[in-house]
Design a protein around this motif. Structure first.
Motif, short mmCIF file in Angstrom:
data_model
loop_
_atom_site.label_atom_id
_atom_site.label_comp_id
_atom_site.label_asym_id
_atom_site.label_seq_id
_atom_site.Cartn_x
_atom_site.Cartn_y
_atom_site.Cartn_z
N THR A 1 -14.39 44.42 85.93
CA THR A 1 -15.26 44.30 85.02
C THR A 1 -15.57 45.38 84.18
O THR A 1 -16.40 45.36 83.18
CB THR A 1 -16.63 43.74 85.78
N CYS B 1 -23.11 47.10 86.39
CA CYS B 1 -22.85 46.66 85.02
C CYS B 1 -21.48 47.60 84.80
O CYS B 1 -21.57 48.46 83.98
CB CYS B 1 -23.58 46.78 84.01
N GLU B 2 -20.47 47.55 85.35
CA GLU B 2 -19.21 48.66 85.32
C GLU B 2 -18.89 48.56 84.04
O GLU B 2 -18.38 49.92 83.46
CB GLU B 2 -18.21 47.94 86.17
N SER B 3 -18.83 47.69 83.02
CA SER B 3 -18.41 48.06 81.64
C SER B 3 -19.39 48.94 80.71
O SER B 3 -18.84 49.89 80.47
CB SER B 3 -18.28 46.64 80.92
N GLY C 1 -21.21 40.50 77.03
CA GLY C 1 -21.77 41.12 78.10
C GLY C 1 -22.28 42.39 77.96
O GLY C 1 -23.24 42.90 78.43
N ASP C 2 -21.44 43.32 77.23
CA ASP C 2 -21.78 44.90 77.02
C ASP C 2 -23.07 44.98 76.34
O ASP C 2 -23.64 46.07 76.68
CB ASP C 2 -20.60 45.37 76.23
N ASN D 1 -29.73 46.98 79.15
CA ASN D 1 -30.55 46.95 80.54
C ASN D 1 -30.45 48.64 80.84
O ASN D 1 -31.32 48.99 81.33
CB ASN D 1 -29.71 46.40 81.45
N HIS E 1 -25.67 43.12 76.78
CA HIS E 1 -26.94 42.96 77.60
C HIS E 1 -26.79 44.13 78.60
O HIS E 1 -28.05 44.61 78.82
CB HIS E 1 -26.54 41.60 78.29
N GLU E 2 -25.69 44.58 79.14
CA GLU E 2 -25.48 45.72 79.86
C GLU E 2 -26.05 46.98 79.48
O GLU E 2 -26.77 47.59 79.92
CB GLU E 2 -24.10 45.84 80.17
#
Length: 672
Positions: free
Chosen positions: A440, A410-412, A169-170, A176, A172-173
């Motif tokens: 997250t 996206c907290e991470s 996920g990181d 973005n 994509h975050e």
């Protein structure tokens, strides 16, 4: 003058080399740039078999990417490599004895034996190494680039990941965030065919990873990662363009991993035909042959280059081997978990205003923004909206949207971005919309921010604000008080004020402190608790509890909303003369004040809003038992919330919270 050949292109095996305007010196620099890491690797593989280094992640066959990208960047531009990018480190001319010392766990290494391989950074060489969780470094690159952009420095940041890491996920975050903010980041994917043993066909279902850029509205390129001239020329061209017009670009380098994920893994899972096909694309062998065919280099020169590099390797290895083993010092180990912080106590001028808890937090944050021109606030809806609790309302008109920045959800990556700002010399405050949502962003907090100073001496100048707590009917996902997730993690500081005066002073100190701080703010206190607070800037020390009430019957230790519950209940029992200790900070913890109180009263009750098991009350109880057992006249009482998630309905929530159970335990302890 550019070096020209009678051919502008040359087909050799699978390679097509474009000379372009590169001169002979540059062509040789690229060759030597690949030759040195290849020779170091070959030596390390021998030492690995001899048991003289513990582990090795081979980049053989991928040198063109690390070398080409690094040589396209300017020396002052940050690069964030992975564990196969030895060419990044050698291209930045890191002394080999320090690299060898790093791999042997010697003091000369960048982590002084505290981490292995390429898990380190060096500000001197503008290299920020990876952590094993891979993804956070992509967001860190965002933060580094953001700092450069805010300072109007025309720089590029390059960050590496593998094709496997693009599933996190990181990834994509981070893409973005970079897209939304037009950050000058080159996201470099080394697509080498396998994530450990899992082939790309089992990792993603798009034809090219570069295609993912379309979803984020950014540019992408596919580059032959085994062709050094293509890598350098294309990345160099892109760097020049991005310096002029900042924007992120996704680069997919097609390459192959010729050895195991790490040497112990082997390559039995790779089809032999595939291995042979890629062996023909060896970036060093092909380029060397090209240079020979074009008479840019001679075999005699090659042998001399190899002899010189071999001598350099052996001399530096001897230096590393001759270095003594690290002397173990418990004091030194504990001291270097945190960056040293010289607390500066700033007294207020005693111009007081009776304000709410929420106003005190806002006031402290605003005055810190005035104090530090490079303090950046990050969070969801913190800009014009002012945050869901209106802490930053009006901040954009005063400080601008460049410093008070709305983030995607996206907290991470936001926490990682804050880490990048710290690496590039700025301060960051991250607002979690609710403390519950920190889950997250948990990985970069506990594995990056918390460990970075201990590992290689880099501070994480980040405050994470945590609106927390129950009693407001918000249910399981907006009511947790999760401080115990972080008090267990060395390297983090945890602050939890109960009064407006403490909230402002401790927040100012948290922002001054170069270490990562989790700053808990109880939502139930925001608009229900008032207090006299100095209107000017002041600070309060960490690790100093507040003795709110004195007595000799028993000691009450608590924090946050528990302070107000305890004081309210004690008013009902005038015969109970208690010491009431408000901890204020949980890490560092003022255990001495607790010991002194217990030695006086002989009885202790610890109240926390968090569920009981594994909380701060358990540790306090254990420490008192170990150090003050002979003073105790009764068993220690611990009181916490019910061992369930926190419910929404008022009656259920009241039953969950520990206030009523505290009253029972308090009277029982008094009568014991």
């Amino acid at each position: 003058m550019a070096f020209s050949l009678h051919l502008t292109q040359l087909n050799f095996y699978f390679m097509r080399y474009h000379i372009g305007g590169l001169d002979k010196q540059k062509l040789l620099e690229l060759y030597l740039g690949m030759l040195k890491p290849r020779m170091i690797e070959e030596k390390m593989l021998i030492l690995l078999r001899q048991g003289k280094i513990s582990k090795w992640f081979s980049g053989i066959g991928q040198e063109a990417i690390a070398v080409g990208v690094t040589q396209a960047l300017n020396d002052e531009e940050y690069i964030l490599p992975m564990h196969r990018n030895l060419g990044v480190f050698t291209s930045r001319n890191i002394p080999l004895h320090r690299l060898f010392g790093q791999w042997q766990g010697k003091k000369s290494g960048f982590t002084q034996g505290r981490d292995r391989s390429f898990h380190f950074g060096t500000q001197e060489h503008k290299i920020i190494g990876m952590i094993s969780h891979l993804g956070p470094q992509l967001g860190v690159a965002d933060g580094i680039a953001l700092a450069d952009m805010l300072r109007r420095k025309k720089r590029v940041t390059a960050v590496f990941t593998g094709e496997g890491g693009t599933s996190e996920g990181d990834f994509h975050e981070a893409l973005n965030i970079a897209s939304v903010w037009n950050l000058p980041v080159l996201f470099c994917i080394e697509n080498n065919g396998y994530g450990l043993s899992t082939p790309t066909s089992e990792q993603y279902n798009c034809k090219h990873l570069a295609d993912r850029a379309k979803g984020y509205g950014i540019e992408s390129r596919i580059i032959d990662g085994n062709n050094i001239l293509e890598v350098f020329s294309k990345v160099n061209e892109l760097c020049k363009a991005v310096r002029k017009r900042p924007r992120p670009i996704l680069l997919e380098f097609k390459t192959f991993r010729m050895r195991g994920h790490e040497e112990a893994s082997g390559t039995k899972y790779v089809p032999e035909k595939l291995m042979k096909r890629w062996a023909k694309k060896d970036p060093l062998v092909n380029y060397e042959t090209f240079l020979l065919d074009e008479k840019i280099i001679s075999r005699e020169e090659i042998e001399q280059f190899k002899a010189d590099i071999s001598e350099e390797i052996n001399l530096n290895l001897k230096t590393a081997f001759d270095e003594p083993l690290i002397e173990v010092s418990e004091t030194k180990e504990l001291k270097e978990v945190y960056q040293e912080f010289d607390y500066l106590h700033i007294e207020s001028k005693n111009n007081l205003d009776n304000i709410r808890f929420v106003d005190a937090v806002s006031q402290g944050l605003e005055q810190s923004m005035e104090r530090y021109n490079e303090l950046i606030i990050l969070g969801q809806d913190v800009a014009d909206y002012g945050g869901v609790f209106k802490i930053t309302e009006g901040f954009t008109s005063k400080f601008g949207k460049s410093r008070v920045r709305n983030t995607p959800i996206c907290e991470s990556a936001v926490v990682s971005t804050a880490m990048g700002l710290a690496i590039n010399g700025m301060k960051a405050v991250v607002e979690m919309q609710f403390a519950d949502f920190v889950s997250t962003g948990f990985n970069p907090i506990v594995n990056y921010l918390a460990k970075v100073h201990y590992r290689w001496g880099q501070n994480a100048d980040v405050v994470v604000r945590m609106p927390c707590g129950g009693g407001v009917g918000a249910g399981p996902f907006h009511s947790q008080t999760n401080e115990a997730w972080f008090t267990k993690t060395p390297g983090l500081k945890v602050v939890y004020p109960a009064f407006p005066y403490d909230a402002k002073g401790l927040l100012n100190t948290a922002i001054n402190d170069p270490n990562p701080v989790l700053f808990f703010e109880h939502k139930g206190l925001y608009r229900s608790v008032y207090g006299d607070v100095p209107t000017d800037y002041y600070t309060l020390p960490f690790g100093k509890a507040s003795l709110l009430k004195e007595g000799d019957s028993l000691s009450v230790v608590t924090y946050g909303a528990g302070v107000h519950w305890a004081m309210e209940i004690l008013e009902k029992y005038p015969d109970i003369h208690a010491d009431v200790i408000d901890l204020r900070t949980l890490q560092p913890l003022d255990i001495e004040t607790i010991f002194v109180s217990v030695q006086k009263t002989g009885k202790l009750i610890v109240l926390q809003e968090d569920t009981l098991f594994g909380g701060i009350a358990s540790d306090i109880s254990a420490m008192v038992m170990e150090n003050c057992f002979e003073y105790l006249d009764a068993p220690i009482k611990r009181v916490g919330s019910l061992e369930t998630p926190i419910p929404f309905e008022k009656g259920l929530e009241q039953n969950y919270l520990p206030k009523e159970r505290f009253e029972i335990a308090l009277t029982e302890l008094f009568k014991y």
